[in-house]
Enzyme design. Structure first.
Site, PDB file in Angstrom:
ATOM      1  N   ASP A  25       0.870  -1.177   0.000  1.00 10.73           N
ATOM      2  CA  ASP A  25       0.000   0.000   0.000  1.00 10.73           C
ATOM      3  C   ASP A  25       0.913   1.235   0.000  1.00 10.73           C
ATOM      4  O   ASP A  25       1.350   1.690  -1.056  1.00 10.73           O
ATOM      5  CB  ASP A  25      -0.890  -0.107   1.249  1.00 10.73           C
ATOM      6  CG  ASP A  25      -1.947   0.969   1.359  1.00 10.73           C
ATOM      7  OD1 ASP A  25      -1.980   1.861   0.514  1.00 10.73           O
ATOM      8  OD2 ASP A  25      -2.747   0.929   2.315  1.00 10.73           O
ATOM      9  N   LYS A  63      -1.021  -1.085  -4.676  1.00 10.59           N
ATOM     10  CA  LYS A  63      -1.825   0.128  -4.908  1.00 10.59           C
ATOM     11  C   LYS A  63      -0.844   1.211  -5.345  1.00 10.59           C
ATOM     12  O   LYS A  63      -0.296   1.936  -4.502  1.00 10.59           O
ATOM     13  CB  LYS A  63      -2.525   0.549  -3.608  1.00 10.59           C
ATOM     14  CG  LYS A  63      -3.562  -0.433  -3.087  1.00 10.59           C
ATOM     15  CD  LYS A  63      -4.169   0.088  -1.772  1.00 10.59           C
ATOM     16  CE  LYS A  63      -5.145  -0.893  -1.168  1.00 10.59           C
ATOM     17  NZ  LYS A  63      -5.547  -0.519   0.207  1.00 10.59           N
TER      18      LYS A  63
HETATM   19  P1  IMP Z   1       1.852  -0.604   3.772  1.00  9.22           P
HETATM   20  O1  IMP Z   1       2.860  -0.764   4.875  1.00  9.22           O
HETATM   21  O2  IMP Z   1       1.156   0.724   3.847  1.00  9.22           O
HETATM   22  O3  IMP Z   1       2.429  -0.865   2.402  1.00  9.22           O
HETATM   23  O4  IMP Z   1       0.719  -1.650   4.041  1.00  9.22           O
HETATM   24  C1  IMP Z   1       0.953  -2.988   3.875  1.00  9.22           C
HETATM   25  C2  IMP Z   1       0.151  -3.859   4.805  1.00  9.22           C
HETATM   26  O5  IMP Z   1      -1.085  -3.275   5.180  1.00  9.22           O
HETATM   27  C3  IMP Z   1      -0.189  -5.122   4.053  1.00  9.22           C
HETATM   28  O6  IMP Z   1       0.758  -6.115   4.320  1.00  9.22           O
HETATM   29  C4  IMP Z   1      -1.557  -5.475   4.562  1.00  9.22           C
HETATM   30  O7  IMP Z   1      -1.431  -6.344   5.658  1.00  9.22           O
HETATM   31  C5  IMP Z   1      -2.157  -4.177   4.998  1.00  9.22           C
HETATM   32  N1  IMP Z   1      -3.075  -3.623   3.973  1.00  9.22           N
HETATM   33  C6  IMP Z   1      -2.804  -2.643   3.075  1.00  9.22           C
HETATM   34  N2  IMP Z   1      -3.865  -2.367   2.290  1.00  9.22           N
HETATM   35  C7  IMP Z   1      -4.833  -3.236   2.706  1.00  9.22           C
HETATM   36  C8  IMP Z   1      -6.190  -3.461   2.252  1.00  9.22           C
HETATM   37  O8  IMP Z   1      -6.725  -2.837   1.325  1.00  9.22           O
HETATM   38  N3  IMP Z   1      -6.859  -4.443   2.917  1.00  9.22           N
HETATM   39  C9  IMP Z   1      -6.320  -5.176   3.947  1.00  9.22           C
HETATM   40  N4  IMP Z   1      -5.068  -4.987   4.381  1.00  9.22           N
HETATM   41  C10 IMP Z   1      -4.330  -4.027   3.771  1.00  9.22           C
END
Ligand code: IMP
Ligand code: MG
Length: 189
Positions: free
Chosen positions: A117, A145
């Protein structure tokens, strides 16, 4: 024995309180893409024995389906991180809850994520692994994303680029539930 219908379980929508989730990627499309990813990784790691490192909890289904499509010898291990709490937006903090049990030095590491994300979790993992001198490190994420990426992370294998909306199913949770859905569902406006 009745014939097994892959999409017998596809729900038109998943209603959680006032939130409605609709199908985004169906099980058959997930499995088709994962098969391609497994093939590509197998080609690229010929003659090597990579260690697939899954990021718990979300990546457990993807990791298991992915390695079923990998034809080179491989090992697996897991990290456990927590960042989302029980919310739909990230807390912005990453905590390491379970360390690796293998020695990554000199190994070909493939980090397996369910979704990237902001990229914060991936950056955190790369920073944990890099000092241990792996022979190589690559990243595979089922979902990305692209419009939410805020950290400079290189994702070598991407299953699907998706809009910056909250998704559930196939390992991805909302307050720890809905990981068991066989397809991926997106929050509809
Ligand atoms: P980041 O650290 O912002 O890249 O988020 C990554 C983590 O957040 C992923 O490993 C997921 O566990 C969780 N995550 C991010 N987006 C979603 C979503 O749309 N649904 C559920 N979990 C998410
Ligand atoms: Mg995850």
């Amino acid at each position: 024995m009745p014939e097994i219908r892959m999409e017998a379980d596809i729900k038109e929508k998943v209603v959680i309180g006032s939130d409605v989730f609709v199908p985004l990627i169906k099980e058959s499309n997930l499995q088709k893409r994962i098969m391609e990813m497994g093939k590509e990784i197998s080609e690229n790691y010929k003659g090597k024995v990579p260690v697939f490192i899954g990021v718990l909890n979300g990546a457990f289904l993807f990791l298991s389906d992915l390695i079923k499509n990998v034809t080179v010898d491989c090992e697996i291990d897991f990290f456990k991180l927590s960042s989302y709490g029980d919310e739909k937006i990230s807390s912005g903090k990453v905590k390491l809850i379970k360390e690796l049990s293998c020695d990554v030095s000199g190994r070909d590491i493939i980090i397996v994520e369910d979704i990237v994300d902001s990229g914060l979790s991936m950056k955190f993992i790369e920073d944990l692994i890099a000092p241990h001198n792996p022979a190589s490190m690559s990243v595979v994420s089922l979902l990305v994303k692209p419009n939410s990426l805020r950290y400079n992370v290189k994702i070598d294998y991407i299953g699907f680029n998706i809009p910056s909306k909250f998704v559930i199913g196939y390992g991805l949770d909302y307050a720890q539930k809905y990981r068991n859905l066989r397809s991926i569902y997106v929050l509809s406006e």
